[in-house]
Design a protein around this motif. Structure first.
Motif, PDB file in Angstrom:
ATOM      1  N   ALA A   1     -59.992  -3.267-112.282  1.00  0.00           N
ATOM      2  CA  ALA A   1     -60.856  -4.085-112.091  1.00  0.00           C
ATOM      3  C   ALA A   1     -59.935  -4.998-113.440  1.00  0.00           C
ATOM      4  N   ALA A   2     -60.509  -4.582-114.305  1.00  0.00           N
ATOM      5  CA  ALA A   2     -59.578  -5.842-115.446  1.00  0.00           C
ATOM      6  C   ALA A   2     -58.331  -5.472-115.989  1.00  0.00           C
ATOM      7  N   ASN A   3     -57.128  -4.458-115.322  1.00  0.00           N
ATOM      8  CA  ASN A   3     -56.102  -4.316-115.229  1.00  0.00           C
ATOM      9  C   ASN A   3     -55.577  -6.227-114.724  1.00  0.00           C
ATOM     10  N   LEU A   4     -56.492  -5.744-113.027  1.00  0.00           N
ATOM     11  CA  LEU A   4     -55.788  -6.945-112.296  1.00  0.00           C
ATOM     12  C   LEU A   4     -56.969  -8.420-111.834  1.00  0.00           C
ATOM     13  N   GLY A   5     -57.291  -8.223-113.343  1.00  0.00           N
ATOM     14  CA  GLY A   5     -57.956  -9.177-113.195  1.00  0.00           C
ATOM     15  C   GLY A   5     -57.418  -9.969-114.557  1.00  0.00           C
ATOM     16  N   THR A   6     -57.195  -8.844-116.209  1.00  0.00           N
ATOM     17  CA  THR A   6     -56.266  -9.940-116.951  1.00  0.00           C
ATOM     18  C   THR A   6     -54.211 -10.566-116.332  1.00  0.00           C
ATOM     19  N   LEU A   7     -53.716  -9.411-115.344  1.00  0.00           N
ATOM     20  CA  LEU A   7     -53.210 -10.301-114.252  1.00  0.00           C
ATOM     21  C   LEU A   7     -53.515 -11.205-113.992  1.00  0.00           C
ATOM     22  N   GLY A   8     -54.271 -11.795-113.523  1.00  0.00           N
ATOM     23  CA  GLY A   8     -54.784 -12.950-112.611  1.00  0.00           C
ATOM     24  C   GLY A   8     -54.791 -14.411-113.963  1.00  0.00           C
ATOM     25  N   SER A   9     -55.475 -13.646-115.116  1.00  0.00           N
ATOM     26  CA  SER A   9     -55.565 -15.063-116.123  1.00  0.00           C
ATOM     27  C   SER A   9     -54.371 -14.880-116.525  1.00  0.00           C
ATOM     28  N   ARG A  10     -53.248 -14.590-116.255  1.00  0.00           N
ATOM     29  CA  ARG A  10     -51.811 -15.284-116.823  1.00  0.00           C
ATOM     30  C   ARG A  10     -51.117 -14.496-118.122  1.00  0.00           C
TER      31      ARG A  10
END
Length: 142
Positions: free
Chosen positions: A69-78
């Motif tokens: 989830a942290a990895n995907l959230g990081t991608l979502g934060s650009r």
């Protein structure tokens, strides 16, 4: 054409099988909808904590659903993520942090003291619990 990992999640699995298991690891299980929910919370917390874009964010967590989830959230934060192995010697982790100079380091309350002892004093830590328990604003979701 889908060019981003989050597009595959949002336009694929979330639409077709939101309740299906996205993660089934040891005693952790998350559906695609739950994973998207957590990733959104991480992305919002990252955006609140740093204005950086296209910058490395280190994830210092044990393997599991929170790491994904942290990895995907990081991608979502650009931004881009770099997972750090919590089993590695602290000297190795310190060298990686020194080379990457991340804008943020996502970690847990339990692991934070070890990171504070080796990370740059200006390094900003983002703890998992507040990320998961926060509520993203509509602006952060845009």
């Amino acid at each position: 054409m889908k060019t981003h990992a989050l597009e595959y999640l949002e336009q694929g699995s979330l639409k077709t099988c939101a309740d299906a298991a996205a993660i089934d690891f040891r005693d952790q299980s998350l559906s695609f909808a739950q994973l998207n929910h957590l990733a959104t919370h991480f992305a919002a917390a990252i955006c609140r904590s740093s204005s950086a874009v296209n910058s490395p964010v280190c994830v210092y967590l044990p393997r599991g659903s929170e790491t994904v989830a942290a990895n995907l959230g990081t991608l979502g934060s650009r931004n881009c993520y770099s997972n750090l192995d919590v089993r590695s010697p602290l000297t190795r982790t310190a060298a990686i942090l020194n080379n990457l100079t991340p804008s943020l380091i996502i970690t847990s309350t339990e692991l934070a003291p070890a990171l504070r002892s080796i990370a740059n004093p200006n390094a900003q830590l983002l703890l998992v619990a507040p990320c998961i328990n926060s509520t993203p604003t509509p602006t952060e979701l845009a």
